[in-house]
Motif scaffolding. Structure first.
Motif, PDB file in Angstrom:
ATOM      1  N   THR A 183       3.685  10.960   6.968  1.00 14.85           N
ATOM      2  CA  THR A 183       4.677  11.575   6.076  1.00 14.85           C
ATOM      3  C   THR A 183       4.926  10.733   4.831  1.00 14.85           C
ATOM      4  O   THR A 183       5.990  10.823   4.218  1.00 14.85           O
ATOM      5  CB  THR A 183       6.003  11.807   6.827  1.00 14.85           C
ATOM      6  OG1 THR A 183       6.372  10.605   7.511  1.00 14.85           O
ATOM      7  CG2 THR A 183       5.883  12.929   7.820  1.00 14.85           C
ATOM      8  N   ALA A 184       3.943   9.932   4.451  1.00 14.29           N
ATOM      9  CA  ALA A 184       3.984   9.172   3.195  1.00 14.29           C
ATOM     10  C   ALA A 184       5.194   8.246   3.110  1.00 14.29           C
ATOM     11  O   ALA A 184       5.767   8.055   2.043  1.00 14.29           O
ATOM     12  CB  ALA A 184       3.958  10.123   1.994  1.00 14.29           C
ATOM     13  N   GLN A 185       5.586   7.642   4.237  1.00 12.17           N
ATOM     14  CA  GLN A 185       6.728   6.728   4.227  1.00 12.17           C
ATOM     15  C   GLN A 185       6.321   5.260   4.134  1.00 12.17           C
ATOM     16  O   GLN A 185       7.182   4.393   4.001  1.00 12.17           O
ATOM     17  CB  GLN A 185       7.552   6.930   5.502  1.00 12.17           C
ATOM     18  CG  GLN A 185       8.163   8.307   5.634  1.00 12.17           C
ATOM     19  CD  GLN A 185       8.937   8.453   6.933  1.00 12.17           C
ATOM     20  OE1 GLN A 185       9.947   7.794   7.153  1.00 12.17           O
ATOM     21  NE2 GLN A 185       8.447   9.312   7.817  1.00 12.17           N
ATOM     22  N   LEU A 186       5.017   4.971   4.202  1.00 11.92           N
ATOM     23  CA  LEU A 186       4.559   3.592   4.112  1.00 11.92           C
ATOM     24  C   LEU A 186       4.469   3.149   2.656  1.00 11.92           C
ATOM     25  O   LEU A 186       3.945   3.883   1.805  1.00 11.92           O
ATOM     26  CB  LEU A 186       3.188   3.435   4.773  1.00 11.92           C
ATOM     27  CG  LEU A 186       3.135   3.411   6.303  1.00 11.92           C
ATOM     28  CD1 LEU A 186       1.703   3.189   6.755  1.00 11.92           C
ATOM     29  CD2 LEU A 186       4.035   2.340   6.857  1.00 11.92           C
ATOM     30  N   VAL A 187       4.960   1.958   2.382  1.00  9.06           N
ATOM     31  CA  VAL A 187       4.887   1.370   1.044  1.00  9.06           C
ATOM     32  C   VAL A 187       4.325  -0.038   1.186  1.00  9.06           C
ATOM     33  O   VAL A 187       4.761  -0.810   2.046  1.00  9.06           O
ATOM     34  CB  VAL A 187       6.275   1.334   0.372  1.00  9.06           C
ATOM     35  CG1 VAL A 187       6.168   0.715  -1.012  1.00  9.06           C
ATOM     36  CG2 VAL A 187       6.860   2.736   0.273  1.00  9.06           C
ATOM     37  N   THR A 188       3.352  -0.383   0.366  1.00  7.07           N
ATOM     38  CA  THR A 188       2.743  -1.699   0.446  1.00  7.07           C
ATOM     39  C   THR A 188       3.707  -2.761  -0.081  1.00  7.07           C
ATOM     40  O   THR A 188       4.722  -2.457  -0.704  1.00  7.07           O
ATOM     41  CB  THR A 188       1.440  -1.752  -0.368  1.00  7.07           C
ATOM     42  OG1 THR A 188       1.743  -1.548  -1.752  1.00  7.07           O
ATOM     43  CG2 THR A 188       0.470  -0.672   0.102  1.00  7.07           C
ATOM     44  N   SER A 189       3.352  -4.007   0.155  1.00 10.81           N
ATOM     45  CA  SER A 189       4.221  -5.111  -0.261  1.00 10.81           C
ATOM     46  C   SER A 189       4.372  -5.187  -1.776  1.00 10.81           C
ATOM     47  O   SER A 189       5.350  -5.731  -2.280  1.00 10.81           O
ATOM     48  CB  SER A 189       3.663  -6.428   0.268  1.00 10.81           C
ATOM     49  OG  SER A 189       2.325  -6.616  -0.164  1.00 10.81           O
ATOM     50  N   ASP A 190       3.405  -4.616  -2.536  1.00 12.79           N
ATOM     51  CA  ASP A 190       3.523  -4.620  -3.994  1.00 12.79           C
ATOM     52  C   ASP A 190       4.034  -3.288  -4.538  1.00 12.79           C
ATOM     53  O   ASP A 190       3.891  -2.985  -5.721  1.00 12.79           O
ATOM     54  CB  ASP A 190       2.194  -4.985  -4.649  1.00 12.79           C
ATOM     55  CG  ASP A 190       1.061  -4.052  -4.234  1.00 12.79           C
ATOM     56  OD1 ASP A 190       1.303  -3.158  -3.398  1.00 12.79           O
ATOM     57  OD2 ASP A 190      -0.052  -4.215  -4.754  1.00 12.79           O
ATOM     58  N   GLY A 191       4.600  -2.448  -3.636  1.00 12.74           N
ATOM     59  CA  GLY A 191       5.308  -1.253  -4.096  1.00 12.74           C
ATOM     60  C   GLY A 191       4.497   0.014  -4.206  1.00 12.74           C
ATOM     61  O   GLY A 191       4.995   1.031  -4.703  1.00 12.74           O
ATOM     62  N   ARG A 192       3.249   0.054  -3.716  1.00 20.17           N
ATOM     63  CA  ARG A 192       2.438   1.270  -3.786  1.00 20.17           C
ATOM     64  C   ARG A 192       2.677   2.118  -2.535  1.00 20.17           C
ATOM     65  O   ARG A 192       2.578   1.623  -1.422  1.00 20.17           O
ATOM     66  CB  ARG A 192       0.959   0.921  -3.907  1.00 20.17           C
ATOM     67  CG  ARG A 192       0.576   0.253  -5.211  1.00 20.17           C
ATOM     68  CD  ARG A 192      -0.900  -0.126  -5.213  1.00 20.17           C
ATOM     69  NE  ARG A 192      -1.193  -1.158  -4.220  1.00 20.17           N
ATOM     70  CZ  ARG A 192      -2.417  -1.507  -3.845  1.00 20.17           C
ATOM     71  NH1 ARG A 192      -3.468  -0.894  -4.362  1.00 20.17           N
ATOM     72  NH2 ARG A 192      -2.588  -2.459  -2.942  1.00 20.17           N
ATOM     73  N   ARG A 193       2.954   3.403  -2.760  1.00 17.79           N
ATOM     74  CA  ARG A 193       3.173   4.302  -1.634  1.00 17.79           C
ATOM     75  C   ARG A 193       1.824   4.759  -1.079  1.00 17.79           C
ATOM     76  O   ARG A 193       0.932   5.160  -1.835  1.00 17.79           O
ATOM     77  CB  ARG A 193       3.992   5.519  -2.065  1.00 17.79           C
ATOM     78  CG  ARG A 193       4.318   6.471  -0.902  1.00 17.79           C
ATOM     79  CD  ARG A 193       5.286   7.544  -1.338  1.00 17.79           C
ATOM     80  NE  ARG A 193       6.566   6.956  -1.727  1.00 17.79           N
ATOM     81  CZ  ARG A 193       7.507   6.610  -0.867  1.00 17.79           C
ATOM     82  NH1 ARG A 193       7.327   6.785   0.438  1.00 17.79           N
ATOM     83  NH2 ARG A 193       8.640   6.093  -1.299  1.00 17.79           N
ATOM     84  N   ILE A 194       1.685   4.699   0.248  1.00 15.88           N
ATOM     85  CA  ILE A 194       0.454   5.153   0.904  1.00 15.88           C
ATOM     86  C   ILE A 194       0.651   6.623   1.275  1.00 15.88           C
ATOM     87  O   ILE A 194       1.263   6.952   2.295  1.00 15.88           O
ATOM     88  CB  ILE A 194       0.132   4.302   2.145  1.00 15.88           C
ATOM     89  CG1 ILE A 194      -0.047   2.835   1.734  1.00 15.88           C
ATOM     90  CG2 ILE A 194      -1.121   4.815   2.843  1.00 15.88           C
ATOM     91  CD1 ILE A 194      -0.276   1.892   2.898  1.00 15.88           C
ATOM     92  N   ASP A 195       0.165   7.479   0.418  1.00 14.65           N
ATOM     93  CA  ASP A 195       0.330   8.925   0.564  1.00 14.65           C
ATOM     94  C   ASP A 195      -1.043   9.546   0.792  1.00 14.65           C
ATOM     95  O   ASP A 195      -1.914   9.507  -0.087  1.00 14.65           O
ATOM     96  CB  ASP A 195       0.977   9.493  -0.704  1.00 14.65           C
ATOM     97  CG  ASP A 195       1.381  10.949  -0.560  1.00 14.65           C
ATOM     98  OD1 ASP A 195       0.876  11.614   0.377  1.00 14.65           O
ATOM     99  OD2 ASP A 195       2.196  11.430  -1.364  1.00 14.65           O
ATOM    100  N   LEU A 196      -1.253  10.113   1.973  1.00 11.77           N
ATOM    101  CA  LEU A 196      -2.562  10.670   2.308  1.00 11.77           C
ATOM    102  C   LEU A 196      -2.925  11.858   1.441  1.00 11.77           C
ATOM    103  O   LEU A 196      -4.084  12.285   1.418  1.00 11.77           O
ATOM    104  CB  LEU A 196      -2.598  11.071   3.788  1.00 11.77           C
ATOM    105  CG  LEU A 196      -2.409   9.929   4.796  1.00 11.77           C
ATOM    106  CD1 LEU A 196      -2.560  10.447   6.215  1.00 11.77           C
ATOM    107  CD2 LEU A 196      -3.381   8.788   4.544  1.00 11.77           C
ATOM    108  N   ARG A 197      -1.960  12.403   0.704  1.00 12.64           N
ATOM    109  CA  ARG A 197      -2.279  13.479  -0.231  1.00 12.64           C
ATOM    110  C   ARG A 197      -3.065  12.973  -1.438  1.00 12.64           C
ATOM    111  O   ARG A 197      -3.626  13.767  -2.187  1.00 12.64           O
ATOM    112  CB  ARG A 197      -0.989  14.157  -0.701  1.00 12.64           C
ATOM    113  CG  ARG A 197      -0.251  14.917   0.391  1.00 12.64           C
ATOM    114  CD  ARG A 197       1.082  15.428  -0.099  1.00 12.64           C
ATOM    115  NE  ARG A 197       1.948  14.319  -0.509  1.00 12.64           N
ATOM    116  CZ  ARG A 197       3.115  14.478  -1.137  1.00 12.64           C
ATOM    117  NH1 ARG A 197       3.529  15.705  -1.424  1.00 12.64           N
ATOM    118  NH2 ARG A 197       3.847  13.432  -1.460  1.00 12.64           N
TER     119      ARG A 197
END
Length: 764
Positions: free
Chosen positions: A311-325
């Motif tokens: 559900t695109a809730q993961l964010v990397t340590s440098d602020g990038r959202r991990i969105d599978l879309r």
């Protein structure tokens, strides 16, 4: 066995025992004792093999020669991964024009190599198809401070290197991620979508909360344990390292009958034929690796218990959202109903977590293809030779086709050519077909239960609370007591590891087994399969396995009911802030920037409805007749691409993909305007060439047999549009002929009307 005292009695046994029961009992007893010694010797070999395997610096079961290209330990953010180039075996040649094939192995408790375990494997299939192959493996121990993000960045670096090694190939590499590696690859593709070609994820749990009740027991483990604090405890006891044997232990608990009885009995019953296969597999199954404490905590908190990836809730340590879309490559999801580790709902649930309908998939320009096997188990998805020879061979052979599929959701089916009525039109053993699906149809596999989402969200909140309490009150004490020495001792004493050591040459009690087994092999007396005592042995084994199976099913049902009861309590849900009646998590909404991009893209497409020529008209017509997809199966695609190659020899697969997708979007944006513009696209062509284009479309459509009634009606409409364009072309030709006879000077100066239009088109 050949005692002089027994030998005279043997001929007289039939006289005293007309039924032969005593003789058969004696034969069975002798065979059982001999098989017992041979079985113990197999276990001894297994133990020795285990000790030899774990003593290696880089243990792997990969069955191909390799060359290391990048050692992840030397990267700026060091990891224990490495990029290997696969050397093709003798007799297999690599086509330098084919796109690279990269297999990423799972690091979920076992060592690397399962993706290329034997010739009939993912790597073996790709090599036989002529692809340059690369393998991403790993070492048994992580680098200090290694994180999941570090591993994802390393895999991105590996992929860039593979692309650099093939500068003349415009298509991006095909990437295969098995099990745990699947979601890891999807994270990388979401961050760097331009590096990936088609992605095949096999048996990968991207939506861990999903599952059919009664068939997905592993998803309840985190909640029943009170959350991820147990993971933190085991990592602390391991002095910052988590023993992968605990993950393997969880897998084995899923099937107690196979773990505790059936697997071993199969070797005992057929010790002369099963030993080599068993030892070969156990070399991988027992090759446990170690994960970093921070790594496994991230995985359990964010994926298994938190379920944040889908559900695109993961964010990397440098602020990038991990969105599978964000993934732009076609995604092929391969799963099985016989898989109790990653059942289809967990492999496919992420799609419905992200999208409410197929329109959302199309708007994000994603192509998602899924294939559900009926029976194979989790390991069979990427280990079974029959699956490799069928499913993986078809996926590999059709990746170019999958790469040009227009955005949407498709289900694949594989049929044997000789069992089809159109067998004469198929040039291979199997045929891969694609059927467009909706999210509602996908839900038949996912079987989503909204109430269960609330329960899992409650378990995730409880996990966070318990983890916080553990870190505050218990963790400092555990870390103070744990040392590298105690951690090593605990790993050695793990039941899964200890079983190998106890039945090896390290145990003095096993010393006589080798000599006794050698004598038995020299003079083995196997009984016939119809021996009544041997038959009874088989029945007893079946009953033991049945009892263990029944116990396992009862345990799973009890665990499920306990989880549903505890985390379904309204009071508990209210205490953790989930008693509002609202869904615990929503599908990611479309960002304003993305909506504006889609609107601009649609405006651009509407403006280009009448732009192009005969190639655009033919592609648009073919897509329309086939109901939105470029082909019902691979045959249409092959003919379509071959025809384009003849018409435009310099066109590449990327050009073909761009043309196909552009025409698909134009049809999707405004179908009626797109169809009405077909005669405009054909303007300026002579009638004979228009007829040739129509015949080309008919030839492509005929590749998969007769059209359905619906497709035939659509083709009739296309035919009418081409006839209209032909009539206009004939009228123009007559006009040109008239002008030629009446005004030759003007004709010489300015050319015919059709030529003038053609010049304008060329200039444009």
């Amino acid at each position: 066995m050949n005692s002089p005292m027994l030998t005279p009695l043997v001929p007289s046994l039939p006289l005293m025992d007309p039924g032969g029961y005593v003789r058969s009992a004696f034969d069975y007893w002798r065979d059982a004792m001999e098989r017992s010694l041979l079985f113990l010797d197999v276990m001894r070999h297994r133990g020795n093999q285990y000790l030899e395997h774990i003593a290696k610096t880089k243990p792997s079961v990969l069955g191909f020669d390799t060359e290391m290209l990048i050692d992840g330990r030397e990267l700026p953010r060091p990891v224990n991964y490495e990029l290997l180039r696969i050397s093709p075996p003798a007799g297999i040649s690599i086509d330098p024009h084919k796109r690279p094939f990269v297999v990423v192995d799972p690091r979920a408790g076992h060592g690397p190599g399962i993706g290329g375990f034997k010739p009939d494997s993912e790597i073996g299939v790709a090599l036989r198809a002529g692809h340059p192959c690369y393998f991403v493996g790993f070492l048994p121990y992580p680098q200090p401070g290694q994180t999941v993000e570090d591993v994802v960045e390393a895999e991105i670096t590996f992929l860039r290197h593979v692309i650099e090694r093939h500068p003349t190939i415009s298509e991006k590499p095909i990437v295969v991620g098995n099990c745990q590696a699947g979601w890891q690859i999807m994270m990388a593709a979401a961050l760097e979508p331009d590096l990936f070609g088609p992605i095949l994820i096999a048996g990968s749990p991207l939506s861990y909360w999903a599952g059919e009740r009664g068939k997905a027991p592993m998803r309840y483990i985190g909640g029943l344990a009170g959350g991820s604090w147990v993971t933190a405890l085991l990592s602390d006891l391991g002095a910052g390292l988590f023993d992968g044997a605990w993950l393997v232990h969880n897998f084995e608990n899923l099937n107690p009958a196979n773990t505790w009885w059936t697997k071993q009995y199969r070797v005992f019953a057929n010790v002369n034929t099963e030993a080599s296969r068993y030892l070969e597999f156990e070399r991988w199954w027992g090759g446990h690796v170690v994960l970093g404490g921070e790594e496994i905590q991230y995985i359990v908190d964010n994926l298994f218990v938190g379920n944040r990836l889908s559900t695109a809730q993961l964010v990397t340590s440098d602020g990038r959202r991990i969105d599978l879309r964000n993934v732009r490559s076609p995604i092929v999801v391969f799963c099985s109903r016989g898989d109790d580790i990653t059942p289809p709902p967990q492999a496919l649930g992420w799609i419905r977590d992200l999208y409410e309908g197929v329109d959302g998939i199309v708007a994000n320009e994603q192509t998602i293809v899924y294939c559900v096997h009926d029976s194979t188990g989790h390991l069979g998805i990427f280990v079974s030779g029959s699956v490799s020879r069928k499913e993986h061979t078809e996926f590999t052979a059709n990746m170019d086709y999958i790469d040009v599929l227009p955005p949407g959701l498709y289900e694949t089916s594989i049929s044997r050519a000789n069992e089809r009525p159109d067998a004469g039109l198929i040039d291979r053993e199997y045929l891969l077909e694609f059927t467009p699906r909706t999210i509602a149809e996908l839900d038949r596999e996912v079987q989503h239960v909204p109430e269960d989402d609330v329960r899992f969200a409650t378990a995730a909140r409880i996990s966070e609370i318990n983890l916080g309490l553990y870190r505050l009150f218990v963790q400092p004490w555990v870390r103070a007591l744990a040392t590298p020495g105690t951690a090593t001792w605990l790993r050695r004493m793990h039941p899964n590891r200890l079983g190998y050591r106890l039945l090896s040459d390290n145990n003095p009690l096993m010393a006589p087994i080798a000599a006794l087994a050698e004598k038995v092999r020299a003079d083995h007396h196997p009984v016939e399969e119809d021996n009544p005592w041997r038959v009874g042995e088989g029945r007893l084994s079946g009953q033991i396995a049945g009892v263990l199976d029944a116990w396992g099913h009862w345990r799973d049902r009890a665990s499920e009911q306990l989880f549903l009861l505890v985390y379904g309590q309204p009071l508990l849900q209210a205490v953790v802030g989930l008693g509002t009646g609202h869904p615990p998590r929503r599908r990611p909404g479309g960002e304003p920037e993305h909506r504006r991009f889609v609107e601009r893209r649609q405006a651009e497409l509407r403006a280009r409805v009448a732009e192009g020529g005969p190639h655009e008209a033919a592609m648009r017509s073919t897509i329309y007749v086939l109901g939105g997809a470029p082909a019902t199966d691979e045959r249409n695609f092959k003919r379509m691409r071959a025809s384009r190659a003849e018409l435009e020899p310099r066109s590449t697969l990327a050009d073909f993909k761009h043309l196909l997708r552009e025409q698909f979007f134009i049809l999707k944006c405004d179908r009626e305007a797109a169809l009405d513009a077909i005669p405009t696209l054909l303007k300026g062509l002579p009638a004979a060439e228009i007829d040739a284009q129509l015949e080309h479309i008919r030839h492509v459509l005929a590749a998969s047999g007769d059209l359905s009634a619906h497709a035939a009606d659509r083709f009739a409409r296309i035919e009418a549009l081409f006839v209209r364009a032909r009539s206009e072309a004939s009228a123009e030709a007559d006009e040109d002929a008239t002008m030629k006879r009446s005004r030759p000077s003007v004709r010489k100066a300015s050319g015919s009307a059709s030529q003038r239009r053609r010049r304008k088109t060329d200039e444009a």
